[in-house]
Write a protein that holds these residues in place. Structure first.
Motif, PDB file in Angstrom:
ATOM      1  N   THR A  90      69.990  79.845 -19.923  1.00  0.00           N
ATOM      2  CA  THR A  90      70.901  80.976 -20.043  1.00  0.00           C
ATOM      3  C   THR A  90      70.082  82.252 -19.892  1.00  0.00           C
ATOM      4  OG1 THR A  90      70.596  80.806 -22.447  1.00  0.00           O
ATOM      5  CG2 THR A  90      72.587  79.820 -21.523  1.00  0.00           C
ATOM      6  N   PRO A  91      70.724  83.398 -19.680  1.00  0.00           N
ATOM      7  CA  PRO A  91      69.957  84.642 -19.519  1.00  0.00           C
ATOM      8  C   PRO A  91      69.015  84.905 -20.687  1.00  0.00           C
ATOM      9  CG  PRO A  91      72.211  84.985 -18.839  1.00  0.00           C
ATOM     10  CD  PRO A  91      72.166  83.610 -19.442  1.00  0.00           C
ATOM     11  N   TYR A  92      67.924  85.553 -20.368  1.00  0.00           N
ATOM     12  CA  TYR A  92      66.862  85.813 -21.323  1.00  0.00           C
ATOM     13  C   TYR A  92      67.266  86.926 -22.286  1.00  0.00           C
ATOM     14  CZ  TYR A  92      61.924  86.293 -22.733  1.00  0.00           C
ATOM     15  OH  TYR A  92      60.741  86.321 -23.424  1.00  0.00           O
ATOM     16  N   THR A  93      66.711  86.867 -23.486  1.00  0.00           N
ATOM     17  CA  THR A  93      67.077  87.819 -24.541  1.00  0.00           C
ATOM     18  C   THR A  93      66.750  89.261 -24.166  1.00  0.00           C
ATOM     19  OG1 THR A  93      66.663  86.094 -26.175  1.00  0.00           O
ATOM     20  CG2 THR A  93      66.754  88.357 -26.980  1.00  0.00           C
ATOM     21  N   TRP A  94      65.566  89.485 -23.571  1.00  0.00           N
ATOM     22  CA  TRP A  94      65.094  90.863 -23.359  1.00  0.00           C
ATOM     23  C   TRP A  94      65.130  91.296 -21.898  1.00  0.00           C
ATOM     24  CZ3 TRP A  94      61.961  87.502 -26.420  1.00  0.00           C
ATOM     25  CH2 TRP A  94      62.106  87.713 -27.790  1.00  0.00           C
ATOM     26  N   TYR A  95      65.721  90.486 -21.045  1.00  0.00           N
ATOM     27  CA  TYR A  95      65.612  90.825 -19.628  1.00  0.00           C
ATOM     28  C   TYR A  95      66.724  90.144 -18.844  1.00  0.00           C
ATOM     29  CZ  TYR A  95      64.165  89.214 -14.977  1.00  0.00           C
ATOM     30  OH  TYR A  95      64.149  88.839 -13.662  1.00  0.00           O
ATOM     31  N   TYR A  96      67.358  90.904 -17.960  1.00  0.00           N
ATOM     32  CA  TYR A  96      68.323  90.305 -17.034  1.00  0.00           C
ATOM     33  C   TYR A  96      67.892  90.692 -15.623  1.00  0.00           C
ATOM     34  CZ  TYR A  96      72.636  88.246 -15.436  1.00  0.00           C
ATOM     35  OH  TYR A  96      73.536  87.404 -14.827  1.00  0.00           O
ATOM     36  N   PRO A  97      67.886  89.748 -14.694  1.00  0.00           N
ATOM     37  CA  PRO A  97      67.363  90.019 -13.350  1.00  0.00           C
ATOM     38  C   PRO A  97      68.075  91.168 -12.653  1.00  0.00           C
ATOM     39  CG  PRO A  97      67.774  87.664 -13.666  1.00  0.00           C
ATOM     40  CD  PRO A  97      68.364  88.365 -14.842  1.00  0.00           C
ATOM     41  N   LYS A  98      67.301  91.926 -11.896  1.00  0.00           N
ATOM     42  CA  LYS A  98      67.886  92.978 -11.067  1.00  0.00           C
ATOM     43  C   LYS A  98      68.460  92.382  -9.785  1.00  0.00           C
ATOM     44  CE  LYS A  98      64.800  96.612 -12.818  1.00  0.00           C
ATOM     45  NZ  LYS A  98      64.113  95.768 -13.803  1.00  0.00           N
TER      46      LYS A  98
ATOM     47  N   LYS B 277      72.921  81.898 -35.663  1.00  0.00           N
ATOM     48  CA  LYS B 277      73.418  82.691 -34.539  1.00  0.00           C
ATOM     49  C   LYS B 277      72.249  83.102 -33.638  1.00  0.00           C
ATOM     50  CE  LYS B 277      77.744  82.700 -35.662  1.00  0.00           C
ATOM     51  NZ  LYS B 277      78.748  82.012 -34.806  1.00  0.00           N
ATOM     52  N   PRO B 278      72.418  83.014 -32.328  1.00  0.00           N
ATOM     53  CA  PRO B 278      71.322  83.338 -31.408  1.00  0.00           C
ATOM     54  C   PRO B 278      71.135  84.839 -31.255  1.00  0.00           C
ATOM     55  CG  PRO B 278      73.276  82.785 -30.164  1.00  0.00           C
ATOM     56  CD  PRO B 278      73.635  82.588 -31.617  1.00  0.00           C
ATOM     57  N   SER B 279      70.143  85.210 -30.462  1.00  0.00           N
ATOM     58  CA  SER B 279      69.797  86.627 -30.328  1.00  0.00           C
ATOM     59  C   SER B 279      70.610  87.353 -29.274  1.00  0.00           C
ATOM     60  CB  SER B 279      68.303  86.760 -29.980  1.00  0.00           C
ATOM     61  OG  SER B 279      68.026  86.070 -28.769  1.00  0.00           O
ATOM     62  N   ASN B 280      71.345  86.639 -28.434  1.00  0.00           N
ATOM     63  CA  ASN B 280      72.184  87.333 -27.456  1.00  0.00           C
ATOM     64  C   ASN B 280      73.463  86.550 -27.199  1.00  0.00           C
ATOM     65  OD1 ASN B 280      72.104  85.655 -25.000  1.00  0.00           O
ATOM     66  ND2 ASN B 280      69.946  86.211 -24.864  1.00  0.00           N
ATOM     67  N   PRO B 281      74.495  87.195 -26.670  1.00  0.00           N
ATOM     68  CA  PRO B 281      75.806  86.556 -26.509  1.00  0.00           C
ATOM     69  C   PRO B 281      75.857  85.500 -25.422  1.00  0.00           C
ATOM     70  CG  PRO B 281      75.838  88.785 -25.607  1.00  0.00           C
ATOM     71  CD  PRO B 281      74.538  88.634 -26.316  1.00  0.00           C
ATOM     72  N   PHE B 282      74.798  85.398 -24.607  1.00  0.00           N
ATOM     73  CA  PHE B 282      74.773  84.392 -23.549  1.00  0.00           C
ATOM     74  C   PHE B 282      74.364  83.020 -24.082  1.00  0.00           C
ATOM     75  CE2 PHE B 282      73.572  88.440 -21.429  1.00  0.00           C
ATOM     76  CZ  PHE B 282      74.679  88.564 -20.614  1.00  0.00           C
TER      77      PHE B 282
ATOM     78  N   VAL C 299      58.553  89.032 -13.786  1.00  0.00           N
ATOM     79  CA  VAL C 299      59.517  90.106 -14.045  1.00  0.00           C
ATOM     80  C   VAL C 299      60.042  90.120 -15.482  1.00  0.00           C
ATOM     81  CG1 VAL C 299      60.239  90.506 -11.664  1.00  0.00           C
ATOM     82  CG2 VAL C 299      61.257  88.627 -12.947  1.00  0.00           C
ATOM     83  N   GLY C 300      60.197  88.959 -16.088  1.00  0.00           N
ATOM     84  CA  GLY C 300      60.700  88.922 -17.456  1.00  0.00           C
ATOM     85  C   GLY C 300      59.618  88.863 -18.510  1.00  0.00           C
ATOM     86  N   GLN C 301      58.351  88.922 -18.076  1.00  0.00           N
ATOM     87  CA  GLN C 301      57.238  88.831 -19.019  1.00  0.00           C
ATOM     88  C   GLN C 301      56.397  90.100 -19.048  1.00  0.00           C
ATOM     89  OE1 GLN C 301      54.969  85.267 -18.227  1.00  0.00           O
ATOM     90  NE2 GLN C 301      56.671  83.913 -18.711  1.00  0.00           N
ATOM     91  N   ASN C 302      56.858  91.133 -18.375  1.00  0.00           N
ATOM     92  CA  ASN C 302      56.142  92.402 -18.356  1.00  0.00           C
ATOM     93  C   ASN C 302      56.621  93.251 -19.528  1.00  0.00           C
ATOM     94  OD1 ASN C 302      54.734  94.712 -17.724  1.00  0.00           O
ATOM     95  ND2 ASN C 302      56.020  95.270 -15.990  1.00  0.00           N
ATOM     96  N   ARG C 303      55.748  93.452 -20.497  1.00  0.00           N
ATOM     97  CA  ARG C 303      56.117  94.173 -21.718  1.00  0.00           C
ATOM     98  C   ARG C 303      55.204  95.390 -21.895  1.00  0.00           C
ATOM     99  NH1 ARG C 303      56.631  88.644 -22.675  1.00  0.00           N
ATOM    100  NH2 ARG C 303      58.773  88.063 -23.169  1.00  0.00           N
ATOM    101  N   PRO C 304      55.427  96.438 -21.101  1.00  0.00           N
ATOM    102  CA  PRO C 304      54.522  97.600 -21.129  1.00  0.00           C
ATOM    103  C   PRO C 304      54.477  98.303 -22.474  1.00  0.00           C
ATOM    104  CG  PRO C 304      56.487  98.072 -19.821  1.00  0.00           C
ATOM    105  CD  PRO C 304      56.503  96.609 -20.105  1.00  0.00           C
TER     106      PRO C 304
END
Length: 331
Positions: free
Chosen positions: A82-90, A152-157, A244-249
Motif C-alpha cells: 500500500t502507499p508509503y506513510t511519508w511519501y506518495y509517488p509523483k 490503527k495504522p499510520s495512514n488511511p491507505f 525517491v521514498g528514502q530521501n530524508r533531507p
C-alpha cells in the motif's frame, strides 16, 4: 498462485488512465509470478505494452519512478504494498496490495497459544503485513481468553494492524505480548526491537509459529555494542538515501546539526543501494561511525557485521543525547 493480484483492477486503472505503456513493479518474492501476470493482462486488454521491472524493490518507499521515466511509460503498477506513510509517488502509480490466499491452520493457532502461555499475558496485540492483514479479525476470535488489540495504522491507505518494516504505528505499546502474521522473521523482529516486548511470529507459508523473543534480545545486545562504540566517535558519515521514498533531507540536516554541535566532524554521502562493499569503499581510518537515514533496517539486518558502528537514526539520537534508555527504533 497463493496471491490475489487483482488483474481486473489493474485493467480498470489502465483503461481509466488511457495508458499504452505500463511498467509492472514487484517486490522480491512476487516477481517470480510476473510473466504469468503479464500473460493474464494481455488476455484482458489489447494494445498495451507491458514491461516488467527486474530491479530490486524493497517496499512502497522504493517506487521505480526514474526507471519509468527512462523507459517512457505512462503508468507504474506496483504490486505487493500500500502507499508509503511519508511519501506518495509523483509519477502516476497504482498500488495493488496483492493479498495472500493462505489461511492459518488450527494447529498453528494452538502452537501460538502454547508459546504465549509462558508469558502469562493479560493483553496481546495482533498485527500483520498487508498480505495477511485481513486475517486479523478472524484470528482475534481464537484468542478470546486474552484482551486483544489490533492497532490503527499510520495512514488511511493501510489496514488496521498492518505494519511495514520501518513503520510500527499499528503496534500498541501497552500490551504484554505481540503476535504477528508474516512470512519469515523480518517484520516480527522489527516489532521486538520497536517494543522491547515478547513477540511470536505466525508464518502462513511454513505453517508454524515461532517465539522470536530470544532472537530479538540477541540483536539488541549487538545493537547496544554498536551504540557503545559510537559514544566515542568523533568523525561521522551520514548516509542520505536517494531512492525517491528514502530521501530524508530534514533528518540528515537534523543529525548533521546535532553532531556538529557536539564538535564532531561530519560528512554526508548520498547513496541508492547500500551494502558492506559500499561502506568499505568509503571508509578511512579517521572515520569512526556511520548513520543510515535511508532505511533503518539496513544497519540491523545487512550492515551489522561492518567493522565500524553503523547506526539507525534512532540509535544516533541515543548517542547524541548520551542516553541509552530507552532503546529507540527505528527513527
Amino acid at each position: 498462485m497463493n496471491y490475489f493480484f487483482d488483474e481486473d483492477k489493474v485493467v480498470e486503472e489502465i483503461k481509466k488512465r488511457n495508458a499504452k505503456k505500463v511498467l509492472l513493479q514487484f517486490p522480491e518474492g512476487l516477481r517470480y509470478f510476473s510473466t504469468e501476470i503479464v500473460s493474464k493482462l494481455e488476455d484482458k486488454i489489447k494494445d498495451v505494452e507491458f514491461i516488467i521491472s527486474g530491479e530490486p524493490s524493497w517496499g512502497a518507499c522504493d517506487i521505480a519512478e526514474d526507471e519509468a521515466q527512462i523507459l517512457g511509460v505512462d503508468l507504474i503498477i506496483h504490486f505487493g504494498h500500500t502507499p508509503y506513510t511519508w511519501y506518495y509517488p509523483k509519477f502516476p502509480t497504482v498500488f495493488i496490495p496483492t493479498e495472500s490466499n493462505l489461511k492459518i491452520e488450527e494447529k498453528v493457532i494452538d502452537e501460538t497459544k502454547e508459546l504465549a502461555k509462558k508469558y502469562n499475558p493479560r493483553k496481546i496485540s495482533l498485527s500483520a503485513t498487508i498480505q495477511h492483514a485481513k486475517l486479523l479479525p478472524e484470528l482475534k476470535e481464537h484468542f478470546t481468553e486474552f484482551e486483544v488489540e489490533i492497532g490503527k495504522p499510520s495512514n488511511p491507505f493501510m489496514l488496521d494492524g498492518q505494519i511495514l518494516g520501518c513503520d510500527y504505528k499499528a503496534i500498541p505499546l501497552d500490551v504484554d505480548l505481540h503476535i504477528n502474521i508474516s512470512g519469515g522473521k523480518f517484520h516480527a523482529l522489527g516489532i521486538g526491537l520497536y517494543t522491547g516486548k515478547p513477540v511470536i511470529n505466525i508464518d502462513p507459508y511454513s505453517k508454524r509459529a515461532e517465539d522470536l523473543t530470544n532472537e530479538v534480545n540477541k540483536i539488541l545486545k549487538i545493537r547496544y555494542s554498536k551504540i557503545m562504540q559510537a559514544l566515542d566517535a568523533k568523525t561521522w558519515v551520514i548516509i542520505q538515501g536517494i531512492k525517491v521514498g528514502q530521501n530524508r533531507p530534514l533528518m540528515v540536516k537534523y543529525l548533521e546539526k546535532k553532531l556538529k554541535e557536539k564538535g564532531y566532524k561530519v560528512y554526508v554521502i548520498s547513496n541508492k543501494v547500500l551494502n558492506v562493499d559500499t561502506l568499505r569503499n568509503i571508509d578511512r581510518s579517521y572515520i569512526d561511525a556511520y548513520v543510515v537515514t535511508s532505511c533503518p533496517r539496513l544497519p540491523t539486518d545487512d550492515l551489522y557485521n561492518f567493522e565500524k558502528p553503523v547506526l539507525t537514526p534512532g540509535e544516533a539520537r541515543m548517542v547524541i543525547n548520551n542516553k541509552l534508555e530507552p532503546y529507540i527504533f527505528p527513527w
